[in-house]
Design a protein around this motif. Structure first.
Motif, mmCIF file in Angstrom:
data_model
loop_
_atom_site.group_PDB
_atom_site.id
_atom_site.type_symbol
_atom_site.label_atom_id
_atom_site.label_comp_id
_atom_site.label_asym_id
_atom_site.label_seq_id
_atom_site.Cartn_x
_atom_site.Cartn_y
_atom_site.Cartn_z
ATOM 1 N N GLU A 149 27.653 -42.380 -3.718
ATOM 2 C CA GLU A 149 29.348 -42.874 -3.744
ATOM 3 C C GLU A 149 29.326 -43.025 -5.764
ATOM 4 O OE1 GLU A 149 32.342 -42.091 -2.525
ATOM 5 O OE2 GLU A 149 31.662 -41.269 -1.313
ATOM 6 N N SER A 154 27.809 -40.223 -10.662
ATOM 7 C CA SER A 154 29.210 -39.767 -10.809
ATOM 8 C C SER A 154 28.271 -38.425 -12.404
ATOM 9 C CB SER A 154 29.923 -40.470 -11.747
ATOM 10 O OG SER A 154 28.996 -40.596 -12.870
ATOM 11 N N LEU A 155 29.200 -37.839 -12.344
ATOM 12 C CA LEU A 155 28.629 -36.037 -13.189
ATOM 13 C C LEU A 155 27.871 -37.316 -14.681
ATOM 14 C CD1 LEU A 155 30.811 -33.485 -11.854
ATOM 15 C CD2 LEU A 155 28.330 -33.616 -11.739
ATOM 16 N N ARG A 204 27.176 -40.160 -15.092
ATOM 17 C CA ARG A 204 25.472 -41.422 -15.537
ATOM 18 C C ARG A 204 24.875 -40.297 -15.107
ATOM 19 N NH1 ARG A 204 23.535 -46.088 -13.218
ATOM 20 N NH2 ARG A 204 21.049 -45.569 -13.083
ATOM 21 N N LYS A 237 27.891 -33.736 -19.734
ATOM 22 C CA LYS A 237 28.558 -33.626 -18.789
ATOM 23 C C LYS A 237 29.231 -32.254 -18.068
ATOM 24 C CE LYS A 237 32.153 -35.841 -15.927
ATOM 25 N NZ LYS A 237 33.702 -37.081 -16.109
ATOM 26 N N SER A 243 31.505 -29.834 -8.255
ATOM 27 C CA SER A 243 32.616 -31.514 -7.685
ATOM 28 C C SER A 243 31.528 -32.639 -7.583
ATOM 29 C CB SER A 243 32.953 -30.774 -6.780
ATOM 30 O OG SER A 243 32.649 -31.158 -5.509
ATOM 31 N N LYS A 244 31.779 -33.591 -7.787
ATOM 32 C CA LYS A 244 31.499 -34.937 -6.880
ATOM 33 C C LYS A 244 30.857 -34.498 -5.487
ATOM 34 C CE LYS A 244 31.398 -39.371 -6.824
ATOM 35 N NZ LYS A 244 31.792 -40.926 -6.965
ATOM 36 N N GLN A 283 27.033 -34.082 -4.787
ATOM 37 C CA GLN A 283 26.461 -35.241 -2.976
ATOM 38 C C GLN A 283 25.864 -33.995 -2.965
ATOM 39 O OE1 GLN A 283 29.910 -37.573 -2.552
ATOM 40 N NE2 GLN A 283 29.174 -39.108 -3.861
#
Lengths: 211, 211
Positions: free
Chosen positions: B39, B42-43, B45, B54, B63-64, B68
């Motif tokens: 979780e 992040s894109l 980070r 980004k 998307s995140k 994942q």
């Protein structure tokens, strides 16, 4: 809390209210941390959940790390009340050991913390993040492992288990079954993994039990 | 990647570069997820870590959740390459089982993922969060458990272990030792828990081995 808490009346009741509020916040935080992670505990989210302003909550805890440390402390108190203290009623040795492991599995099944064992959860999350929050959770886990080892040592001294039983190895194997049962129960919400852990612990102890 | 990737030249090389870039990003994401949580991926980070914009990263994953899911897939491929596939060289039965568990402990010791087993990490984090990311990690764990059970069934059929051995119970107990060893190794960075897991698995198998 009412506006009255800012006046001079009934100071003892007020302080008690404040302590109760603090404990209620921390109990909520401890449960929440097992679902959202202890790093996911933000003052903003918690303020929202308990219906306080963020500044009100900030006055209680000062920083996120203080909130996390206080949450670990509260989770330790709950674990002690629900699992550790009741097991002290059992005679030391194998009976105490079984009371501890049964109590652990029962607190998982009862959903004392909705994401399962609080300390397993924090250590899985912060395992690779050394720092005071991780370390405070590790102290509780080390105490827990110490209780298992102590009950096994007593069982060995009393001749309940073989004199050459490796109590640290036994505590590791028992701990492994408890940990996997905890993780699987949270995912499955079914009692099978808890039953497997009970069977594992019984058969492992039977293998070192004196005739 | 250079500006050339937006021209019409060398499309095969470009596609290959793009795939390599995608895999490199996902391998980094898989390692990072075992430390910061899936979780925590992040894109922003990740873009920062791999030196992309980004928006460039967004073009890769959308998307995140897609990031994942792709990260879980990459972690599964790595686990397969490092642990599962090499064990297939061992004869089916107890030899295969030992190759699988030794391979697992070795990948923990080698720090293939710095926060330990990727799947243990994701399930500890998302255990109480049903959804496609958790479920994709659970599929890999179920496959892993299936491999242990299958090797034990084969050992039973071949007469290596007792015909009344409960292979699901055995797989649970072996899994418990592997999980606790993984968690403790990440915290301690010392081989003792891995050694305890090896000893636990050997002694448990010895208890059901035919004479």
């Amino acid at each position: 809390m009412s506006e009255q808490t800012t006046t001079g009346r009934a100071p003892r009741a007020r302080r008690s209210d404040g302590l109760r509020t603090r404990e209620a916040i921390l109990e909520h935080a401890a449960r929440l941390a097992t679902v959202e992670g202890i790093e996911g505990l933000s003052l903003a989210r918690l303020a929202d959940d308990v219906g306080m302003s963020k500044s009100g909550l900030f006055a209680h805890f000062g920083s996120k790390e203080e909130l996390q440390l206080a949450t670990v402390e509260t989770a330790g108190r709950i674990f002690d009340e629900v699992v550790v203290a009741p097991a002290q009623a059992a005679p030391d040795g194998l009976a105490r050991l079984t009371a501890l492991t049964d109590g652990f599995l029962q607190h998982v099944e009862d959903g004392v913390f909705p994401g399962g064992c609080f300390f397993a959860s924090v250590v899985a999350e912060l395992g690779a993040h050394p720092g005071p929050v991780r370390d405070s959770a590790l102290v509780v886990l080390a105490n827990w492992e110490g209780l298992l080892v102590q009950a096994l040592e007593r069982a060995r001294t009393a001749g309940e288990i073989s004199s050459d039983a490796d109590v640290h190895q036994l505590a590791f194997e028992i701990g492994g079954s408890l940990l996997l049962a905890n993780v699987q129960f949270v995912v499955m919400a079914a009692p099978l993994p808890l039953e497997r852990a009970r069977r594992a612990i019984t058969s492992r102890l039977d293998s070192v039990r004196t005739p």
